[in-house]
Design an enzyme around this catalytic site. Structure first.
Site, PDB file in Angstrom:
ATOM      1  CD  GLU A  99      38.264  24.917  56.523  1.00 42.29           C
ATOM      2  OE1 GLU A  99      37.486  25.294  57.428  1.00 42.29           O
ATOM      3  OE2 GLU A  99      39.199  24.123  56.736  1.00 42.29           O
TER       4      GLU A  99
ATOM      5  CD  GLU B 284      42.933  24.886  57.569  1.00 39.77           C
ATOM      6  OE1 GLU B 284      42.867  25.919  56.873  1.00 39.77           O
ATOM      7  OE2 GLU B 284      42.158  24.636  58.507  1.00 39.77           O
TER       8      GLU B 284
END
Length: 359
Positions: free
Chosen positions: A192, A284
């Site tokens: 991320e 995710e």
């Protein structure tokens, strides 16, 4: 449910990358022993349901590649993998056991396990050799049960992946050397990214992908996007920056993350638009807020899942642990026990996502 396929919507690549490589030939031989590997494992202390009669996901689909905007199997058919992500293995290694993975493969009927190796927060940087070995142990265990494995370089803080460039090169060199002849891995090179430009992420990707390709030229690589893998939406941008300036590499997909209680119409629309132009893998997501906690929003989550099913977008849910937050699928304390199957050990989100994977 293991081979989620239809007639391919994109032409089958003709560059030979998937067809007769050494990796593919070795895989064809190795996959023949998956059933034999499973028998002694499933005869262990943790009881498991009878093995499915269908081929495992790995045996059914073999070496994966990117065909246009789709993830395709060795036959050129568009497929979507559905499964779970581990939590950080520095905290929840006890949740990734023979018993829990037997349950994931045979009770949940998952196709894929995402193995999350945190870089900081007590993770890889504290013991590179130890965390590399731990990740490989869990990847091997997923393979032994016929599941694919996403090798997740879980950089989070700092949000610039270039801050860990040297570590990433070491980690992915070791991983690619080990799995260069195995069809069951996908490499997720930056979990991320945040607080950093797309051009910086692209630069990082174009330095890491050749490290992987030097050892493993065939596997799919998953590239993180800006603003916590939201295609920039969480920092006021959108997917156009990737569409207009893609990573210079083949056989790659871009990642998107969402948490349904926090990420509403703008995020859903971005995923829809991006997947019309780019190959996307949702590595995710959660049914709660962006912290993986709070109340579940199953209605919004189902809208995302319906979109991903319609467009054959693969996904892994966060997370396969007994963390106290609502986003962990197991009730707190489950990972200290020996019961993994059924719904009695699951939180509300676990019951919901298990049923979607089983479908």
């Amino acid at each position: 449910m293991y081979q989620r396929t239809t007639s391919p919507t994109e032409p089958v690549p003709t560059d030979g990358r998937r067809r007769f490589t050494r990796k593919a030939l070795l895989a064809a031989s190795a996959l023949g022993v998956v059933t034999a590997l499973l028998a002694p494992v499933r005869a262990g202390a943790a009881p498991a349901p009878a093995a499915p009669t269908a081929a495992t996901p790995l045996a059914a689909n073999g070496q994966l590649s990117v065909c246009g905007r789709q993830l395709c199997n060795a036959s050129g058919q568009a497929i979507a993998l559905n499964g779970m992500s581990t939590h950080g293995t520095q905290w929840y290694a006890q949740c990734v056991t023979d018993g829990s993975l037997n349950a994931l493969a045979t009770d949940w009927r998952a196709d894929v396990l995402r193995v999350s190796t945190y870089v900081q927060e007590g993770g890889y940087e504290t013991d590179p050799a130890g965390f590399t070995a731990r990740a490989q142990k869990f990847i091997d265990a997923a393979h032994a049960r016929g599941m694919y494995a996403v090798i997740d370089w879980h950089m989070l803080t700092p949000g610039d992946p270039n801050a860990n460039l040297a570590r990433a090169k070491t980690f992915f060199t070791a991983m690619a050397k080990k799995y260069k002849d195995h069809p069951g891995v996908l490499y997720e090179i930056a979990n991320e990214p945040s607080g950093v430009s797309w051009s910086a992420i692209k630069s990082y990707s174009e330095q890491i992908i050749p490290v992987i390709r030097a050892q493993d030229p065939d596997a799919v690589v998953l590239v993180g996007t800006r603003a916590w893998s939201s295609f920039g939406v969480s920092e006021g941008s959108n997917e156009s920056e990737v569409v207009n300036n893609p990573v210079r590499a083949s056989n790659i997909m871009y990642t998107f993350h969402f948490y349904a209680a926090s990420h509403r119409e703008a995020y859903l629309s971005a995923l829809d638009r991006a997947s019309d132009k780019l190959p996307v893998f949702v590595t995710e997501f959660g049914t709660q807020n962006y912290a993986g906690e709070g109340a579940n929003d199953f209605a919004m989550s189902q809208r995302y899942l319906d979109l991903m099913k319609r467009k054959k977008i693969s996904w892994t849910n966060w997370n396969y642990s007994d963390d106290h937050r609502s986003g962990a699928v197991f009730k707190t304390g489950t990972c200290n026990g020996s019961t993994w199957t059924g719904t009695g050990v699951l939180k509300e989100a676990g019951v919901w996502i298990r049923e979607r994977i089983r479908q």
